[in-house]
Design an enzyme around this catalytic site. Sequence first.
Site, PDB file in Angstrom:
ATOM      1  N   SER A 677       0.807  -1.231   0.000  1.00 43.44           N
ATOM      2  CA  SER A 677       0.000   0.000   0.000  1.00 43.44           C
ATOM      3  C   SER A 677       0.838   1.278   0.000  1.00 43.44           C
ATOM      4  O   SER A 677       0.294   2.377  -0.045  1.00 43.44           O
ATOM      5  CB  SER A 677      -0.949   0.002   1.201  1.00 43.44           C
ATOM      6  OG  SER A 677      -0.221  -0.041   2.407  1.00 43.44           O
ATOM      7  N   LYS A 720      -5.991   3.140   9.148  1.00 43.17           N
ATOM      8  CA  LYS A 720      -5.157   4.179   8.532  1.00 43.17           C
ATOM      9  C   LYS A 720      -5.787   5.560   8.701  1.00 43.17           C
ATOM     10  O   LYS A 720      -5.084   6.560   8.928  1.00 43.17           O
ATOM     11  CB  LYS A 720      -4.947   3.869   7.051  1.00 43.17           C
ATOM     12  CG  LYS A 720      -4.080   2.628   6.826  1.00 43.17           C
ATOM     13  CD  LYS A 720      -4.005   2.246   5.354  1.00 43.17           C
ATOM     14  CE  LYS A 720      -3.127   1.015   5.148  1.00 43.17           C
ATOM     15  NZ  LYS A 720      -3.059   0.594   3.742  1.00 43.17           N
TER      16      LYS A 720
END
Length: 777
Positions: A677, A720
């Site tokens: 990511s 996140k």
Amino acid sequence: MTANQKKQIPLLPLRGLLVYPSMVLHLDVGRDKSVKALEQAMMNDNEIFLASQKEMNIDDPTQDDIYPFGTIAKVKQMVKLPNGTNRVLVEGLVRAEIVNFLSDDEFYVVEVETHKDQHGNINEEEALMRTLLQHFEQYIKISKKISKETLDTVADIDEPGHLADMVASHLPLKLKEKQAVLETVNVKDRLRHLIEQISNEKEVLQIEKKIGQRVKRSMEKTQKEYYLREQMKAIQSELGDKDGKSGEVAELREKIHEANMPERIEEVALKELGRYEKVPQSSAESSVIRNYIEWLVSLPWSTETEDNLEIHNAQRILDEDHYGLEKVKERVLEYLAVQQLTQSIKGPILCLVGPPGVGKTSLAKSIARAVNRKFVRVSLGGIRDDAEIRGHRRTYIGAMPGRIIQGMKRAESINPVFLLDEIDKMASDFRGDPSAAMLEVLDPEQNSTFSDHFIEESYDLSKVMFVATANNMSAIPGPLLDRMEVISIAGYTEVEKLHIAKEHLLPKQIKENGLTKGQLQFREEALLKLIRTYTREAGVRNLERELASICRKSAKIIVAGEKKRVVVTENLLEELLGRPKYRYGQAEEEDQIGTATGLAYTSAGGDTLSIEVSIYPGKGKLTLTGKLGDVMKESAQAAFSYIRSRAEELKIDVDFVEKNDIHIHVPEGATPKDGPSAGITMATALVSALTGRPVRKEVGMTGEITLRGRVLPIGGLKEKSLSAHRAGLRKIIIPADNKKDLEDIPKSVRDDLEYVPVKHLDEVLEHALLEDKNESK
């Protein structure tokens, strides 16, 4: 007296008795009618007709209650006894049959017809006589109830009919069978009938004898064992051991019966108890068997706690213990609702996944309290041997059941809430794979017959409510994960932490440290500063530690007499805990060239990741540092290859590779980092460094990049987002395919952050980069 003579004669009915011709015996006569019949007989040639009653218990028999066939007898003697009865000596004369009842006023007077024995072939009768005598002799030897003198007397009889009558009188035949002999006038038929009867009696006696011998042997064995046990008790008593092994055996047998085991398990336990009783106490096997039996009786086989299915009560308990965590609470309430409707449901298998300190273990305890079940916890962290789950075979020294059976013993019920803590920390090596052993435990179709190597018999786990916890879902093997219902607990927002601290953590620490609410008070702004600048975590474990530290320091102040009450303000917070450990908000203070902020998902929740790119003269070497994993290195290579392929469109010198070396670094090199990511973050930092365009300071990003510049979806968006919010970022660039995950993010976080869904790297660069450095200034 001639054959077939008819005569009138008094009748004396006999109860349970029968008289044959030529028989002499005593009779006790007490009934009025019978006494009067005797008196009449004494006046008429002393002759009386003796016939048996069909039923013994009838005192006043009618004509139908008396057998028509009987014996004419002569009264030899009559004596009156003190008790009012008459003892009579009679001798049977001849068979006779009642033709007619003449009177039944004071006693019965009957007309009878006599029957003389009918003879046939003399030789045949002689042969039958010898056969009968032979059988009778054998019968006497087996029964030993008839004297040898009786045999000698019977053997001297020459007349076959008389012989048959004498033998019949000595045999223990039923009255009905004796009557049949009396009614058989043909001597040959009578002899045959008796031979058949005596053969049957012989067989019965032989069977009785065998049974008697068997019983005798059994009794002798029992008496011998009893004698030996008494001796053993006496020896043990002398040695100071009062009960010895026999006492243990009796105690264990009672425990087995009280354990309410299934029938097959009880059979196994009793069989093992029998072995234990026979094995010497000094033998090593004795302790192994005893240990096995004690495990069997200590396990709950049928003990079950009653569930509290009241949904509102469960909701209240869950809300009392935990703030937020709506999805988990909703799932527990759904389970209770379904169970209330069906009254039969297999225990659900929940897996709570989230970073440390978010309350996974305490949530499982709250679930147990809400449904009114026993709670048992088993830690799976570091387990490498599958025998830890399934147990060891009893052949091994020090064998024990596995963690599951041990947990059920502690639970003391067959339907506890069973917490499998740290299920992602199991490992496998040459000793086995414990995660494979867990498949049977967590499969609703299999766990009703769970087999432990030590117990060996199947154990029902279908009513257990399993709750597993894990920090990292990717570390759980696929087949095991497939059997569980995963509920993700990402972490808490600042607002949620504030509520948890005020409603749960602070009151708990005040109580544990001996303080009262009046002695320690917290200003809300001080609590918020504590959360922001002294802790940085997804959960609340460190927050609780800091609160405990403040409580201890406050207790010292109050005990020392410096203050009676401590009010914690922002200024006092620094006096008690020292300087802040963290700077609130990690976002860059100004726009930087070659530095981009990425968002990472770790086992401790979400975190921000600063990626730096440095370009210096060289020959096109790409250097990656910061303890990066293979996947992250591949993301950097992919980003680098994409930029080289699009150098002209991005306004980058096409020959930049030949003239420069590129160094990509991710700070905090001691922390391992991996995952795809960070792809768009690395690409953005590279483009920024190569073009001189700064990266906006308030922007964070996450997404995987392909060689064509496409942005692929990622996981852990909620975690996140929480880390970005904590770091003070304002805009997050996310893959377009992750838009669906925005619903899981708390509203307070969504309102503070701007989400930018993108499909291609060009869109990322458009939102992340400024036009040039002068513009940023």
